[in-house]
Design a protein around this motif. Structure first.
Motif, mmCIF file in Angstrom:
data_model
loop_
_atom_site.group_PDB
_atom_site.id
_atom_site.type_symbol
_atom_site.label_atom_id
_atom_site.label_comp_id
_atom_site.label_asym_id
_atom_site.label_seq_id
_atom_site.Cartn_x
_atom_site.Cartn_y
_atom_site.Cartn_z
ATOM 1 N N ALA A 217 -10.578 -1.898 2.539
ATOM 2 C CA ALA A 217 -9.368 -1.156 2.909
ATOM 3 C C ALA A 217 -8.234 -1.243 1.885
ATOM 4 O O ALA A 217 -7.614 -0.218 1.561
ATOM 5 N N PRO A 218 -7.933 -2.411 1.315
ATOM 6 C CA PRO A 218 -6.828 -2.480 0.357
ATOM 7 C C PRO A 218 -7.076 -1.682 -0.930
ATOM 8 O O PRO A 218 -6.135 -1.418 -1.685
ATOM 9 N N GLN A 219 -8.322 -1.311 -1.181
ATOM 10 C CA GLN A 219 -8.652 -0.571 -2.388
ATOM 11 C C GLN A 219 -8.454 0.940 -2.216
ATOM 12 O O GLN A 219 -8.593 1.694 -3.183
ATOM 13 N N PRO B 247 -1.724 5.842 3.624
ATOM 14 C CA PRO B 247 -1.168 4.983 4.679
ATOM 15 C C PRO B 247 -2.201 3.977 5.177
ATOM 16 O O PRO B 247 -3.405 4.226 5.125
ATOM 17 N N ALA B 248 -1.713 2.855 5.684
ATOM 18 C CA ALA B 248 -2.618 1.799 6.139
ATOM 19 C C ALA B 248 -3.561 2.291 7.232
ATOM 20 O O ALA B 248 -4.742 1.947 7.243
ATOM 21 N N SER B 249 -3.055 3.110 8.164
ATOM 22 C CA SER B 249 -3.899 3.601 9.251
ATOM 23 C C SER B 249 -5.036 4.471 8.725
ATOM 24 O O SER B 249 -6.171 4.386 9.180
ATOM 25 N N LEU C 64 -9.254 3.534 8.575
ATOM 26 C CA LEU C 64 -10.289 4.444 9.073
ATOM 27 C C LEU C 64 -11.295 4.780 7.991
ATOM 28 O O LEU C 64 -12.509 4.754 8.210
ATOM 29 N N ARG C 65 -10.805 5.104 6.800
ATOM 30 C CA ARG C 65 -11.703 5.456 5.707
ATOM 31 C C ARG C 65 -12.583 4.273 5.329
ATOM 32 O O ARG C 65 -13.765 4.440 5.005
#
Length: 201
Positions: free
Chosen positions: A141-143, A147-149, A153-154
């Protein structure tokens, strides 16, 4: 590492492997649900108490070595993410797992046959994958940009798709006596989705 610790770990690993082989043979002969730990222990020449020193449950005899949970994927994935996009890092991480399996098609074929004969084992295998995904999603996720949301999801989509690619390739390779090798099967599975994968950097 202290040499005596290394010897103990190798001895422990050998014993776990022997118990897994005995259990797999019994599961094939009698069925997973019909084979209690007492019978596995007796066949291996140990007590049930000793069995539980090596495996926490009967399921663990199969799942401890069942890829891809048999290696530290978070560590491998973090290493690949320093050089590759998230999708390609997942591909290479699971390719690394495949490299360790490619000489043991017969064993993995036998193991999958046992898993597929038991509802509880199939459910356990699915639960393992869900738990594994939860450890990989925070790494990916951090890569991802945005937006964080959206990134969360991705990341879930990427990780679950990657594990599905691996599991499908692994099952095809283990269950079919074809000329395709596990590394080729994994590459084909990932390539199927690569063109549809969004930009991740």
């Amino acid at each position: 590492m202290d040499e005596s610790i290394g010897i103990r770990e190798r001895t422990r690993g050998a014993m776990r492997g022997e118990l897994a082989d005995v259990a797999l043979r019994l599961f094939e002969e009698r069925g997973y649900d019909e084979t209690p730990v007492d019978e596995i222990s007796t066949a291996a020449g140990i007590s049930p108490r000793t069995f539980y020193r090596y495996f926490g449950t009967k399921e663990d005899v199969l799942f401890a070595d069942l890829p891809p949970t048999s290696v530290d994927l978070s560590e491998l994935l973090t290493e690949h993410l320093s050089k590759l996009s998230p999708w390609e890092a997942l591909h290479q991480t699971l390719r690394n797992v495949s490299e360790r399996m490619q000489t043991q098609r017969g064993r993995w074929s036998r193991l999958l046959r046992v898993v597929n004969t038991s509802d509880s084992l199939r459910a356990g295998h699915l639960e393992q994958h869900m738990n594994l995904a939860q450890t990989l999603i925070p790494v990916i996720a951090p890569q991802l940009e945005g937006p964080a949301s959206s990134s969360a999801l991705r990341a879930r989509v990427l990780v679950h798709t990657a594990l599905t690619c691996f599991d499908t390739a692994f099952s095809h390779w283990a269950e079919h006596e074809s000329d395709i090798e596990i590394l080729d099967a994994v590459d084909i599975a990932f390539a199927t989705f690569s063109n549809a994968t969004p930009e991740t950097r």
